[in-house]
Design a protein around this motif. Structure first.
Motif, PDB file in Angstrom:
ATOM      1  N   ALA A 185      -9.412  -0.355  -1.272  1.00  0.00           N
ATOM      2  CA  ALA A 185      -8.495   0.463  -2.077  1.00  0.00           C
ATOM      3  C   ALA A 185      -7.786  -0.413  -3.107  1.00  0.00           C
ATOM      4  O   ALA A 185      -7.660  -1.627  -2.943  1.00  0.00           O
ATOM      5  CB  ALA A 185      -7.484   1.149  -1.172  1.00  0.00           C
ATOM      6  N   ARG A 216       0.831  -1.204   0.000  1.00  0.00           N
ATOM      7  CA  ARG A 216       0.000   0.000   0.000  1.00  0.00           C
ATOM      8  C   ARG A 216       0.863   1.251   0.000  1.00  0.00           C
ATOM      9  O   ARG A 216       0.666   2.176  -0.786  1.00  0.00           O
ATOM     10  CB  ARG A 216      -0.909   0.013   1.227  1.00  0.00           C
ATOM     11  N   ARG A 270       1.560   4.043  -2.999  1.00  0.00           N
ATOM     12  CA  ARG A 270       1.307   5.465  -2.757  1.00  0.00           C
ATOM     13  C   ARG A 270       2.568   6.295  -2.981  1.00  0.00           C
ATOM     14  O   ARG A 270       2.517   7.449  -3.385  1.00  0.00           O
ATOM     15  CB  ARG A 270       0.793   5.640  -1.326  1.00  0.00           C
ATOM     16  N   GLY A 313      -5.487   3.189  -7.664  1.00  0.00           N
ATOM     17  CA  GLY A 313      -6.132   4.295  -6.986  1.00  0.00           C
ATOM     18  C   GLY A 313      -5.198   5.025  -6.037  1.00  0.00           C
ATOM     19  O   GLY A 313      -5.370   6.220  -5.778  1.00  0.00           O
ATOM     20  N   LEU A 314      -4.181   4.306  -5.509  1.00  0.00           N
ATOM     21  CA  LEU A 314      -3.247   4.929  -4.577  1.00  0.00           C
ATOM     22  C   LEU A 314      -2.202   5.775  -5.286  1.00  0.00           C
ATOM     23  O   LEU A 314      -1.645   6.695  -4.698  1.00  0.00           O
ATOM     24  CB  LEU A 314      -2.552   3.849  -3.736  1.00  0.00           C
TER      25      LEU A 314
END
Length: 661
Positions: A103, A37, A41, A107-108
């Motif tokens: 998520a 994650r 990002r 999208g991150l």
């Protein structure tokens, strides 16, 4: 305004995923999911060669769909250039990894460039037509293993949700083919056992043997016989499998993982391929053949991506792979700088004006940093100084040079560590006010453990530097910082074009220790000068001209003993005088004894006799007497003797010679 208030990413509340080092994993646990994650990002794929590389790989695959084969890709770059990070994020963007909270990887990453977004959209369309999207990734193990096809196959099997071992995967595929898989899994789990664990213990698991017998009574006559049948029918290969067996099982596994029983569009990432191949010619051939088989015999739905430190053209063993890995993605230093600025140092839009104004107000202090060196302020620094803050561009260049010298073999991936080190450095000054900058000694603090292990930093020097900081008080801490920077400067090369001109002088050390542009740095420079003199006096440093160098314990002990003896001799001039006389007279005696003197018409041989007393010598009937006196005892006539080099006029020999009548 504090440093943490300037940054989009507060280092106090946003730790760096996995310490800034991406690792390719093929079955992530909860911790790995969290790292994924944060890594997604943090990618910021819209800059440098990262985005360009992803777009080229996607474009090549999409262009190869429906053709006879796919082109494999090769990602190259120095240790720490971000190869693994690029490949890891490529995998998650490829299959748009979904997280438990809903998520997704795409999208991150909010700032993907238009070209990458368009390619991913087309990839989704291809996935809907051809059984979905799947990414299989793993780092090839270094060592002497020659089971190349089994090694690559294990990565594919785990990505397809199967056991990584050949025998266990063959058993699961057989269960699926017979239609027994769901029933056997249910029977094992109903008995309170974990399916994965029991499959790993295939040959001895009574639960699996009973479950298979319940589905097919003809499989064996008893439970014991069933376990023996499993052992012989699904045996582990003793050596590497052939290419046909490799592609057959790979196709079966991927088809099982695909949607509707169809082979999915698959990305296979093989990290550290160059290290795996090593110096083995046979292994390089086997890797090339395996990649070629996947590219040609899988309906053009598989793309293989390999990675290594060198471009394929730079290593002779990799030359044969050039035709297969024809999509090249080289990475460079600029990519690391881009990621650092975008991930760790990116500023809030509202803070940019204040940062620029502060840096402009203290431009003089910034400009004087390491003046006269090859890494001093440059015109292009104005374009990045706000982005780099609180790391000054001059400091970044000094760090990069020091990184290379701290680990010349590249075994600990110096530049990869920049993310972690800069994150920690910014975190340490996060509560400081605008104007604070990252000092250069932070690099020593971060790299010292690695340098001790690799032998770059002698343990005794590290212990002495650490001990200085433990003395307490401002003097001890400044002494530790001064010695840390002096060590880093001392490791920089001095030969030819590699010399950047940085020296361990008072001025350069003070420049690198400035930690606040708004403070009285004139006072800091004065304190650094006094500290250097004090450390040299204590034997911790050795002064050579304007430079200061760290001494080992033996060197420090020798220097201390030398100074003690020098002091004692200075306080006892008679000892010096006696030693001087002893040396001078011994040398004169040696010279005199070597002379052969003949006197008079009959060339009478004469012996030379030295006389050292203060009273005049008496005539000797058969010898020539030489009365030797020096300036320390009184004046007498000279006969042209000159003092040895290094002695003053008062030390000149006074020689009075008397010959027999």
């Amino acid at each position: 305004m504090k440093i943490k208030d300037l940054l989009l990413r507060d280092p106090l509340t946003h730790p760096l995923a996995n310490n800034g080092q991406a690792r390719i994993v093929d079955s992530p646990d909860a911790q790995s999911v969290d790292e994924i994650r944060k890594g997604a990002r943090d990618l910021r794929g819209g800059e440098g060669r990262y985005a360009d590389g992803i777009e080229r790989i996607l474009s090549s695959f999409l262009g190869g769909l429906g053709q006879t084969s796919q082109r494999a890709a090769w990602v190259s770059g120095f240790f720490g250039s971000g190869k693994s990070h690029l490949l890891k994020m490529l995998c998650h963007l490829w299959q748009n990894t979904a997280f438990p909270d809903g998520a997704t990887a795409r999208g991150l990453v909010t700032d993907l460039p238009a070209g990458v977004k368009a390619q991913l959209k087309e990839l989704d369309t291809a996935g809907r037509r051809h059984g979905g999207l799947l990414a299989a990734a793993g780092a090839l193990p270094s060592g002497s293993t020659d089971t190349v096809r089994l090694t690559i196959l294990s990565i594919i099997l785990r990505a397809a949700g199967l056991p990584g071992q050949f025998a266990q995967a063959s058993f699961v595929l057989w269960l699926h083919e017979q239609g027994y898989l769901d029933a056997v899994k249910s029977a094992v789990t109903a008995g309170g056992r974990a399916w994965e664990k029991e499959v790993n213990n295939l040959y001895v698991s009574p639960f699996i043997a009973r479950a298979v017998l319940s589905c097919d009574a003809a499989f064996a006559s008893s439970e014991a016989q069933a376990r023996e049948t499993l052992r012989t029918r699904f045996a582990s290969p003793k050596s590497d499998i052939d290419t046909k067996s490799f592609t057959t099982m790979a196709r079966e596994a991927l088809t099982l993982a695909g949607r509707g029983g169809e082979l999915p569009c698959t990305l296979i990432v093989l990290d550290e391929m160059q290290q795996y191949v090593g110096t083995s010619y046979d292994r390089s051939v086997a890797v090339t053949e395996a990649a070629e088989a996947l590219s040609k015999e899988m309906s053009s739905r598989i793309v293989v991506v390999g990675a290594g430190q060198s471009a394929l053209t730079d290593v002779s063993l990799l030359h044969k792979m050039m035709d297969r890995f024809s999509v090249r993605v080289p990475l460079a230093d600029a990519d690391v700088e881009t990621v650092t600025r975008k991930v760790l140092l990116q500023k809030k839009a509202t803070a940019l004006g204040q940062v620029h104004a502060t840096l402009a107000a203290h431009a003089g202090e910034i400009s004087r940093q390491l003046q006269g060196t090859r890494i001093a302020e440059r015109t292009e620094d104005l374009d990045v100084i706000v982005d780099d803050y609180p790391l000054l561009p001059v400091r970044r260049r000094f760090w990069e040079e020091s990184f290379r010298q701290a680990d010349p073999a590249g075994t600990h991936s110096q530049l990869r560590s920049q993310l972690r080190i800069i994150h920690d450095a910014v975190r340490d000054i996060a509560d400081e006010s605008l104007g604070a900058v990252v000092p250069a000694d932070v690099l020593y603090n971060s790299l010292a453990p690695v340098m001790v292990v690799t032998g770059v930093l002698p343990r005794e020097i590290d212990e002495r530097i650490t001990a200085l900081g433990k003395k307490g008080g401002p003097n001890g801490e400044l002494e530790r910082r001064v010695c840390s920077v002096a060590f880093l400067i001392g490791k920089l090369p001095r030969e030819g074009g590699a010399d950047i001109g940085v020296r361990a002088t008072t001025e350069h050390i003070a420049d690198l220790l400035v930690s606040d542009l708004t403070a009285d740095n004139g006072r800091l420079r004065h304190d650094v000068g006094e500290t250097l003199v004090r450390l040299a006096k204590d034997g911790v440093l050795m002064q050579v001209g304007d430079e200061f160098r760290l001494q080992t314990r033996e060197g420090s002990d020798w220097d201390r003993e030398f100074r003690n003896r020098q002091t004692r001799l200075g306080a006892d001039p008679s000892t010096v005088q006696h030693a001087r006389e002893r040396i001078l007279y011994a040398e004169l005696d040696r010279v005199v004894k070597s002379l052969k003197i003949q006197q008079g018409y009959f060339r009478q041989s004469r012996t030379l006799v030295l006389h050292h007393d203060d009273t005049p010598p008496s005539n000797h009937p058969d010898a020539i007497t030489i009365w030797v006196r020096d300036g320390g005892q009184g004046r007498s006539r000279t006969c042209g003797c000159r003092a040895p080099r290094g002695f003053g006029e008062s030390d000149a020999l006074r020689v009075h010679s008397q010959a027999p009548a």
